[in-house]
Design a protein around this motif. Sequence first.
Motif, PDB file in Angstrom:
ATOM      1  N   LEU A 159      14.466  -0.915 -19.822  1.00 42.05           N
ATOM      2  CA  LEU A 159      14.984  -0.194 -18.658  1.00 42.05           C
ATOM      3  C   LEU A 159      13.846   0.175 -17.726  1.00 42.05           C
ATOM      4  CD1 LEU A 159      17.369   2.363 -20.430  1.00 42.05           C
ATOM      5  CD2 LEU A 159      18.086   0.329 -19.170  1.00 42.05           C
TER       6      LEU A 159
ATOM      7  N   GLU B 148      24.385 -13.208 -20.458  1.00 42.14           N
ATOM      8  CA  GLU B 148      24.310 -12.284 -19.323  1.00 42.14           C
ATOM      9  C   GLU B 148      25.681 -11.684 -19.040  1.00 42.14           C
ATOM     10  OE1 GLU B 148      23.759 -12.898 -14.646  1.00 42.14           O
ATOM     11  OE2 GLU B 148      21.890 -13.240 -15.762  1.00 42.14           O
TER      12      GLU B 148
ATOM     13  N   TRP C 163      17.947  -4.839 -18.710  1.00 37.59           N
ATOM     14  CA  TRP C 163      18.604  -4.481 -17.458  1.00 37.59           C
ATOM     15  C   TRP C 163      17.896  -5.184 -16.317  1.00 37.59           C
ATOM     16  CZ3 TRP C 163      16.758  -0.918 -13.460  1.00 37.59           C
ATOM     17  CH2 TRP C 163      17.708  -0.667 -12.480  1.00 37.59           C
ATOM     18  N   ASP C 164      18.674  -5.795 -15.420  1.00 38.32           N
ATOM     19  CA  ASP C 164      18.129  -6.473 -14.255  1.00 38.32           C
ATOM     20  C   ASP C 164      18.124  -5.503 -13.078  1.00 38.32           C
ATOM     21  OD1 ASP C 164      17.387  -8.049 -12.159  1.00 38.32           O
ATOM     22  OD2 ASP C 164      18.976  -9.537 -12.396  1.00 38.32           O
TER      23      ASP C 164
ATOM     24  N   GLU D 279      23.082  -5.080  -9.629  1.00 38.22           N
ATOM     25  CA  GLU D 279      23.812  -3.924 -10.151  1.00 38.22           C
ATOM     26  C   GLU D 279      24.644  -4.322 -11.374  1.00 38.22           C
ATOM     27  OE1 GLU D 279      26.909  -0.456  -8.587  1.00 38.22           O
ATOM     28  OE2 GLU D 279      26.299  -2.099  -7.274  1.00 38.22           O
ATOM     29  N   LEU D 280      24.525  -3.504 -12.428  1.00 45.85           N
ATOM     30  CA  LEU D 280      25.292  -3.705 -13.660  1.00 45.85           C
ATOM     31  C   LEU D 280      25.172  -5.136 -14.186  1.00 45.85           C
ATOM     32  CD1 LEU D 280      28.562  -1.659 -12.997  1.00 45.85           C
ATOM     33  CD2 LEU D 280      26.607  -1.030 -14.424  1.00 45.85           C
ATOM     34  N   THR D 281      23.961  -5.618 -14.259  1.00 44.37           N
ATOM     35  CA  THR D 281      23.702  -6.926 -14.839  1.00 44.37           C
ATOM     36  C   THR D 281      22.728  -6.762 -16.003  1.00 44.37           C
ATOM     37  OG1 THR D 281      24.076  -8.075 -12.746  1.00 44.37           O
ATOM     38  CG2 THR D 281      22.817  -9.238 -14.417  1.00 44.37           C
ATOM     39  N   TYR D 282      23.145  -7.194 -17.178  1.00 44.02           N
ATOM     40  CA  TYR D 282      22.348  -7.039 -18.389  1.00 44.02           C
ATOM     41  C   TYR D 282      22.312  -8.364 -19.141  1.00 44.02           C
ATOM     42  CZ  TYR D 282      23.109  -2.067 -17.480  1.00 44.02           C
ATOM     43  OH  TYR D 282      23.165  -0.831 -16.893  1.00 44.02           O
TER      44      TYR D 282
ATOM     45  N   THR E 186      21.893   5.046 -16.955  1.00 43.51           N
ATOM     46  CA  THR E 186      22.024   4.120 -18.083  1.00 43.51           C
ATOM     47  C   THR E 186      21.428   4.717 -19.343  1.00 43.51           C
ATOM     48  OG1 THR E 186      22.001   2.194 -16.632  1.00 43.51           O
ATOM     49  CG2 THR E 186      21.413   1.836 -18.929  1.00 43.51           C
TER      50      THR E 186
ATOM     51  N   ASP F 299      16.321   4.716 -13.977  1.00 43.82           N
ATOM     52  CA  ASP F 299      17.730   4.484 -14.305  1.00 43.82           C
ATOM     53  C   ASP F 299      18.180   5.471 -15.382  1.00 43.82           C
ATOM     54  OD1 ASP F 299      20.256   3.397 -14.361  1.00 43.82           O
ATOM     55  OD2 ASP F 299      19.702   1.752 -15.695  1.00 43.82           O
TER      56      ASP F 299
ATOM     57  N   GLU G 136      29.627  -1.845 -17.839  1.00 47.94           N
ATOM     58  CA  GLU G 136      28.777  -0.714 -18.175  1.00 47.94           C
ATOM     59  C   GLU G 136      28.029  -1.012 -19.474  1.00 47.94           C
ATOM     60  OE1 GLU G 136      28.172   1.645 -16.270  1.00 47.94           O
ATOM     61  OE2 GLU G 136      29.815   1.593 -14.814  1.00 47.94           O
ATOM     62  N   PRO G 137      26.782  -0.532 -19.600  1.00 45.81           N
ATOM     63  CA  PRO G 137      25.950  -0.905 -20.761  1.00 45.81           C
ATOM     64  C   PRO G 137      26.526  -0.461 -22.096  1.00 45.81           C
ATOM     65  CG  PRO G 137      24.942   0.859 -19.465  1.00 45.81           C
ATOM     66  CD  PRO G 137      26.061   0.323 -18.645  1.00 45.81           C
TER      67      PRO G 137
END
Length: 505
Positions: free
Chosen positions: A364, A334, A310-311, A315-318, A371, A368, A339-340
């Motif tokens: 993580l 990426e 998770w970055d 926001e919402l970047t994995y 998540t 968070d 959503e994860p």
Amino acid sequence: MVLHTATSAIRTRSGCSSPSYHLPVEVFALILKLCFPDVDHVRRETRDMQEIYSLRLVSKSWKELIEDTATLWTHVSTRYPTAVIRDCLRRSNNYPLRIEIRHVQVPIHFRNALISRLQLLQSHSYRWRSVTYNVWNGLDLANRHVQEFFESPAPMLYSQALKHVKVHGLLLPWSSSLLRGLETLSLEVPGTVPVDEIINLFDKNPALKSFELYSEGTPDSQSDQTASWPANPAFDITAHSLENVTVRTRNPHFARQIMSRVSMPNCESLNLSTGFATLDDTHTLYNTLAQFVPKIKRALSLGGRTRLIWDPEAELTYEWCGYLEYDAFQFDLEFSGVEPDIIIEWIRNFAAVSGSQVELEVCLVASDMETAQRLGGCNEITKLDIECQSGFTWDDADEITPLMDLLGDARVDPFDNLSWAFPNLKELSLRFPAYELMKVFNMLSRRYLHDTYVQVMEASGISIHTPPKLDLWVEKPTEPADAKIMTALKNHWGVKNLNQMKQEF
């Protein structure tokens, strides 16, 4: 150390008494080679040139050695003063040059100096081995001068020695001779992306080993956005030498067009970030990866576990990536705006289609919790790596309490078994500078019921899905009072191994 001692001696005017002053020239030559390597992937900073000029003042023999060592003068930047650039061009003899054109928005007098420096470099373009261009703060007047420089027809910019080009913030003419015969190419393309021109680059550069493309624009042709991937795609070209590929763009269909037209049979590393924000986009992602499926499958079989990171800055970047320590195909994908749990569902489906198994390490931050709660039911997660937010303060240590509650609280799973979050968790790493170890101990006591109690529960008809014992990683305690708790953690029936990490805070 020797260079630092020598330059310090210069500043204090005590060079004659410094041990480095009497250093044999042969040894000094070797030190220079190690400190200022003449290799493509090492960037020469301005302070490096300042150091080289300072070392010339130590002694006559050092001055002669430095000025006669051509490889010390082969890295040339427009940030250097004009006199230094002239010295580099003269003292480098006929050695290949590594050119850096780098600037920010600056006053007009510097722009005039920039033009003069570009003209100097242009006259030696036949010696260029690598060109790096970076610009900040948008396309200003100086950037337009550089554009004119690259497009200049007389003299033509041409170099048989040129193997490496990196141009960010400026669009080179696609017909430029700088874009031929390369081994590495990194481009940032503003605006609409000419897909055909990108594809042609692989034809112009058959020996290309590394390709990087960055763009926030859209492809100039989107006719195949809804087309399905054929069973045996017919590629336009095969990039036999290509080993490393990076494509970072906001439009997922652009990456698909490249991967569907360029075969990369010897690719060893793929970094893909293209704004996959919907389920349809993740379907496009599978089509994009079709030619890499056998390699990813093999990487999964060799490496076992992969990472989902998770970055915290976006926001919402994995990122889903493989383990670099394994000698297998390296991939880094990426996802943005997804959503994860949807990402894990895609990974699960990808593994099923490719016939491979998936184990995930999820990275993580402790804060968070949303998540963590969404991922708590995923059977594929076998390791949690929990860190604190950047800018940690001691008041943030309580962030671990909700996470310990999540791991320790029992729940009823879909099969009516008594279970816990992350039911297949085997490793837990708590990279935290401060937290109460007793909270970790209490979580373990709630997560791992004693065998006697489990037997009583099961005799009463209550099925219990006991999680695997943990390999637990905690920060090495600094308080003497924590020693007993560490002993208790080590001997807890739910702990397989207890490992201590050195604090890095």
